[in-house]
Write a protein that holds these residues in place. Sequence first.
Motif, PDB file in Angstrom:
ATOM      1  N   CYS A  48       1.067  -1.013  -0.318  1.00  0.00           N
ATOM      2  CA  CYS A  48       0.015   0.024  -0.043  1.00  0.00           C
ATOM      3  C   CYS A  48       0.898   1.077  -0.076  1.00  0.00           C
ATOM      4  O   CYS A  48       1.819   1.352   0.778  1.00  0.00           O
ATOM      5  CB  CYS A  48      -1.054   0.141   1.335  1.00  0.00           C
ATOM      6  N   ARG A  97      -7.577   4.610  -3.021  1.00  0.00           N
ATOM      7  CA  ARG A  97      -7.779   5.443  -1.851  1.00  0.00           C
ATOM      8  C   ARG A  97      -8.325   7.085  -2.535  1.00  0.00           C
ATOM      9  O   ARG A  97      -8.130   7.091  -3.716  1.00  0.00           O
ATOM     10  CB  ARG A  97      -6.381   5.948  -1.214  1.00  0.00           C
ATOM     11  N   GLU A 100     -13.031   4.330   6.449  1.00  0.00           N
ATOM     12  CA  GLU A 100     -12.908   3.889   8.141  1.00  0.00           C
ATOM     13  C   GLU A 100     -14.015   4.876   8.705  1.00  0.00           C
ATOM     14  O   GLU A 100     -14.559   4.143   9.743  1.00  0.00           O
ATOM     15  CB  GLU A 100     -11.610   3.952   8.495  1.00  0.00           C
ATOM     16  N   LYS A 139      -5.030   8.456   8.790  1.00  0.00           N
ATOM     17  CA  LYS A 139      -5.405   7.938   7.710  1.00  0.00           C
ATOM     18  C   LYS A 139      -4.828   8.558   6.418  1.00  0.00           C
ATOM     19  O   LYS A 139      -4.942   8.233   5.276  1.00  0.00           O
ATOM     20  CB  LYS A 139      -7.145   7.801   7.661  1.00  0.00           C
ATOM     21  N   PHE A 178      -4.310   0.992  12.485  1.00  0.00           N
ATOM     22  CA  PHE A 178      -5.135  -0.420  12.982  1.00  0.00           C
ATOM     23  C   PHE A 178      -4.613  -1.396  11.677  1.00  0.00           C
ATOM     24  O   PHE A 178      -5.172  -2.564  11.990  1.00  0.00           O
ATOM     25  CB  PHE A 178      -6.564   0.057  12.967  1.00  0.00           C
ATOM     26  N   CYS A 179      -3.879  -1.009  10.758  1.00  0.00           N
ATOM     27  CA  CYS A 179      -3.797  -1.905   9.643  1.00  0.00           C
ATOM     28  C   CYS A 179      -2.784  -2.684   9.458  1.00  0.00           C
ATOM     29  O   CYS A 179      -1.695  -1.972   9.149  1.00  0.00           O
ATOM     30  CB  CYS A 179      -4.338  -0.989   8.332  1.00  0.00           C
ATOM     31  N   ASN A 187       0.271   2.918   3.758  1.00  0.00           N
ATOM     32  CA  ASN A 187       0.889   1.861   4.665  1.00  0.00           C
ATOM     33  C   ASN A 187       1.146   2.405   6.158  1.00  0.00           C
ATOM     34  O   ASN A 187       2.108   1.942   6.783  1.00  0.00           O
ATOM     35  CB  ASN A 187       2.132   1.200   4.253  1.00  0.00           C
ATOM     36  N   GLY A 188       0.260   3.308   6.515  1.00  0.00           N
ATOM     37  CA  GLY A 188       0.551   4.184   7.674  1.00  0.00           C
ATOM     38  C   GLY A 188      -0.669   3.959   8.873  1.00  0.00           C
ATOM     39  O   GLY A 188      -0.733   4.662   9.900  1.00  0.00           O
ATOM     40  N   CYS A 189      -1.838   3.431   8.310  1.00  0.00           N
ATOM     41  CA  CYS A 189      -3.104   3.435   9.229  1.00  0.00           C
ATOM     42  C   CYS A 189      -2.656   2.593  10.452  1.00  0.00           C
ATOM     43  O   CYS A 189      -2.304   1.640  10.423  1.00  0.00           O
ATOM     44  CB  CYS A 189      -4.141   2.844   8.551  1.00  0.00           C
ATOM     45  N   TYR A 230      -0.207  -4.908   5.067  1.00  0.00           N
ATOM     46  CA  TYR A 230       0.729  -4.856   4.129  1.00  0.00           C
ATOM     47  C   TYR A 230       2.181  -4.397   4.656  1.00  0.00           C
ATOM     48  O   TYR A 230       2.933  -4.082   4.364  1.00  0.00           O
ATOM     49  CB  TYR A 230       0.650  -3.782   3.012  1.00  0.00           C
TER      50      TYR A 230
END
Length: 290
Positions: free
Chosen positions: A25, A103, A131, A143, A32-33, A28-30, A36
């Motif tokens: 992604c 996105r 989200e 986000k 909760f996720c 790649n910084g959320c 990746y």
Amino acid sequence: MRYEGSVYRPPSEAYSLIIQATIGCSHNGCTFCPMYWDKKFRTRSFDEIYRDLREARREHPHVRRIFFADGDALCLATDKLLPLLEAVKALFPECERVGIYGRADNIKRKTDDELLKLKEAGLGIIYLGAESGSAEVLRRVNKGETPEDMVTAVHRAENAGIQVSVTFISGLGGRELMEQHAIETGRMIGRMGASYVGLMTLMIAPGSSISADIASGKFEPLNSRDIMKELELILINADCKKDCVIRSNHASNRLVLKGVLPQDRDRLLDQVRRAMEDEKMLRPDKFRGF
Ligand code: SF4
């Protein structure tokens, strides 16, 4: 077909041919996720992707749907996506729909004309993770986009004829922002005009910064009754002006909901309220997953 790392797809693409157009992604910084973490983001070349498409053609005599991953494959430039969509048409004339993860930022970088060209070339649906409708929740989970960015992106894609399926995550505001998250999410569902809304429920990934916040007491997760309360608030505030298919059929959810807003709102609310009174209607934690 060999995939690079774990591959994710929306529930409604369960029977689709999945093709990795990008790896990882770009954000790649959320908080909760974890999807990746194991991948360094990169785009794949046309030749790499085309090889996969050709190999898949040899393996699968009938392909009804194709889904482009990874996390925000829509970040590919339009002049790279268009030849891919043309290749899909040539190799899989029977394919009815092409979907992609994207996105709001990916849509923002494309002009209205480019979106129309993508639609004409066969792009049928974009899956966008919003989200939350709360700017504060989005800020806290890093986000990198605002509710306004997302509403505008959804309007533009839908106006170009590309359906958008938007995901929201129950419980993402924790106890502190529960009400704000639910009300603003409901309002956003009502005004963004997406064809589909998918509701997921927050899962805590070990090692994520949200799990560290729980350990330090900064984030208080919701219990199943709170989640039902939140769903109730989301539905009450979702005043959709055009038909919107709403589903909570992801493995993370405790309660499976399926309907069309606005006409099914009362039935869905009734289902949520019954689940508040009868926890046996809820999926136990051990059967939930990412
Ligand atoms: S939630 Fe979406 S945008 Fe955020 S890190 Fe995960 S895949 Fe990337």
